[in-house]
Design a protein around this motif. Structure first.
Motif, PDB file in Angstrom:
ATOM      1  N   MET A  14       0.834  -1.205   0.000  1.00  0.00           N
ATOM      2  CA  MET A  14       0.000   0.000   0.000  1.00  0.00           C
ATOM      3  C   MET A  14       0.862   1.246   0.000  1.00  0.00           C
ATOM      4  O   MET A  14       0.516   2.261  -0.620  1.00  0.00           O
ATOM      5  CB  MET A  14      -0.918  -0.016   1.233  1.00  0.00           C
ATOM      6  CG  MET A  14      -2.103   0.944   1.148  1.00  0.00           C
ATOM      7  SD  MET A  14      -3.278   0.512  -0.146  1.00  0.00           S
ATOM      8  CE  MET A  14      -3.595   2.150  -0.847  1.00  0.00           C
ATOM      9  N   ASP A  18       0.603   4.331  -2.550  1.00  0.00           N
ATOM     10  CA  ASP A  18       0.492   5.721  -2.094  1.00  0.00           C
ATOM     11  C   ASP A  18       1.594   6.589  -2.709  1.00  0.00           C
ATOM     12  O   ASP A  18       1.352   7.740  -3.086  1.00  0.00           O
ATOM     13  CB  ASP A  18       0.573   5.786  -0.569  1.00  0.00           C
ATOM     14  CG  ASP A  18      -0.675   5.231   0.103  1.00  0.00           C
ATOM     15  OD1 ASP A  18      -1.707   5.079  -0.575  1.00  0.00           O
ATOM     16  OD2 ASP A  18      -0.602   4.934   1.318  1.00  0.00           O
ATOM     17  N   ARG A  84      -9.264   1.069   0.285  1.00  0.00           N
ATOM     18  CA  ARG A  84      -8.060   1.885   0.037  1.00  0.00           C
ATOM     19  C   ARG A  84      -7.416   1.526  -1.296  1.00  0.00           C
ATOM     20  O   ARG A  84      -7.007   2.411  -2.062  1.00  0.00           O
ATOM     21  CB  ARG A  84      -7.050   1.698   1.167  1.00  0.00           C
ATOM     22  CG  ARG A  84      -7.398   2.401   2.467  1.00  0.00           C
ATOM     23  CD  ARG A  84      -6.338   2.116   3.520  1.00  0.00           C
ATOM     24  NE  ARG A  84      -5.038   2.661   3.148  1.00  0.00           N
ATOM     25  CZ  ARG A  84      -3.885   2.314   3.726  1.00  0.00           C
ATOM     26  NH1 ARG A  84      -3.890   1.406   4.690  1.00  0.00           N
ATOM     27  NH2 ARG A  84      -2.762   2.865   3.341  1.00  0.00           N
ATOM     28  N   ALA A  88      -7.210   3.994  -4.594  1.00  0.00           N
ATOM     29  CA  ALA A  88      -5.952   4.336  -5.276  1.00  0.00           C
ATOM     30  C   ALA A  88      -6.062   4.068  -6.770  1.00  0.00           C
ATOM     31  O   ALA A  88      -5.619   4.882  -7.603  1.00  0.00           O
ATOM     32  CB  ALA A  88      -4.793   3.538  -4.681  1.00  0.00           C
ATOM     33  N   TYR A 141      -6.288  12.434   0.596  1.00  0.00           N
ATOM     34  CA  TYR A 141      -5.988  11.029   0.346  1.00  0.00           C
ATOM     35  C   TYR A 141      -4.825  10.564   1.229  1.00  0.00           C
ATOM     36  O   TYR A 141      -4.903   9.505   1.869  1.00  0.00           O
ATOM     37  CB  TYR A 141      -5.633  10.817  -1.116  1.00  0.00           C
ATOM     38  CG  TYR A 141      -5.094   9.430  -1.416  1.00  0.00           C
ATOM     39  CD1 TYR A 141      -5.954   8.351  -1.562  1.00  0.00           C
ATOM     40  CD2 TYR A 141      -3.724   9.203  -1.518  1.00  0.00           C
ATOM     41  CE1 TYR A 141      -5.472   7.075  -1.808  1.00  0.00           C
ATOM     42  CE2 TYR A 141      -3.229   7.927  -1.768  1.00  0.00           C
ATOM     43  CZ  TYR A 141      -4.102   6.873  -1.913  1.00  0.00           C
ATOM     44  OH  TYR A 141      -3.616   5.605  -2.149  1.00  0.00           O
ATOM     45  N   ALA A 142      -3.767  11.349   1.268  1.00  0.00           N
ATOM     46  CA  ALA A 142      -2.581  10.952   2.037  1.00  0.00           C
ATOM     47  C   ALA A 142      -2.896  10.804   3.521  1.00  0.00           C
ATOM     48  O   ALA A 142      -2.363   9.914   4.194  1.00  0.00           O
ATOM     49  CB  ALA A 142      -1.463  11.972   1.832  1.00  0.00           C
ATOM     50  N   GLN A 144      -6.091  10.463   4.719  1.00  0.00           N
ATOM     51  CA  GLN A 144      -7.434   9.888   4.891  1.00  0.00           C
ATOM     52  C   GLN A 144      -8.295  10.852   5.713  1.00  0.00           C
ATOM     53  O   GLN A 144      -8.985  10.457   6.670  1.00  0.00           O
ATOM     54  CB  GLN A 144      -7.345   8.514   5.555  1.00  0.00           C
ATOM     55  CG  GLN A 144      -6.692   7.439   4.691  1.00  0.00           C
ATOM     56  CD  GLN A 144      -7.548   7.096   3.462  1.00  0.00           C
ATOM     57  OE1 GLN A 144      -8.599   6.486   3.580  1.00  0.00           O
ATOM     58  NE2 GLN A 144      -7.084   7.512   2.284  1.00  0.00           N
TER      59      GLN A 144
END
Length: 225
Positions: A14, A18, A84, A88, A141-142, A144
């Motif tokens: 993940m 990211d 998640r 992405a 996003y980074a 949440q």
């Protein structure tokens, strides 16, 4: 022990996803900025560079897709972890489209005949808001961060309002300066592409919201900025 190992493996994968999203986001933002700079100053060389760099966004999107499918196949994530990964994957497609819109703005720059055309002065302000929405959506996003995602969506109305105002001004100027029809037509396309960048920022924010909460974001007109 095996469970801990699986969790670490998922977190590592993940983290790679990211990082790719962050790279895509940074490139998409710079593409917007430089496309608008090229438009402001009639810089055809810079516009051509923006067009050429779009392939990099396409390549990263393909890598995100490959890694996301691999992660789902090997790690079998569920619930919030699966959301998640899916977020992405979806966001990479949205950022690729942002790059396409920046490329379209650069292409219009190459066709515009009069860079002193009055309504062009309105474009950077709209673009700055749209780019800011992309930046904030990526921050959401980074981290949440659901609250930040909601604020991104709320700002889309501002882009829409400025877009409609620019269209009205373009129509008014065409009545007075019919000779500028090519420039006005390209600016219409530029404005539409900026408006679509704002829409994609909204889509990113909505994807973040769903990934974090498991629910669809409430109607954006009910969100308080």
């Amino acid at each position: 022990m095996q469970h801990d190992h699986t969790l670490r493996a998922f977190d590592d994968d993940m983290g790679q996803l990211d990082a790719l999203i962050a790279e895509m986001g940074g490139l998409a933002e710079s593409q917007i900025r430089e496309a608008i700079e090229a438009l402001q100053y009639g810089n055809h060389d810079l516009a051509s560079e923006v067009i050429a760099r779009d392939k990099r966004l396409d390549a990263i999107e393909a890598e995100v897709e490959r890694l996301a499918i691999q992660l789902i196949a090997l790690r079998a994530p569920v619930a919030s972890d699966l959301r998640r990964v899916v977020a992405a994957f979806k966001i990479s497609g949205m950022l690729e489209r942002v790059g396409d819109h920046a490329k379209n703005i650069a292409r219009s720059t190459l066709k515009i005949q009069d860079f002193r055309f009055g309504p062009l002065a309105q474009v950077p302000a709209i673009a700055e808001i749209a780019e800011g929405m992309i930046h904030s959506a990526l921050d959401a996003y980074a981290a949440q961060n659901v609250g930040l995602a909601e604020h991104v969506v709320a700002r889309d109305d501002q882009v829409d309002a400025l877009y409609r105002e620019l269209i009205r001004n373009l129509i008014d100027h065409l009545h007075e300066q019919a000779a500028n029809v090519i420039t006005a037509t390209e600016l219409l396309l530029v404005a539409r592409n900026i408006e679509r960048i704002g829409d994609n920022a909204t889509n990113v924010a909505e994807a973040v919201y769903y990934a974090a909460t498991g629910t669809v974001m409430p109607d954006r007109h009910k969100v308080v900025e």
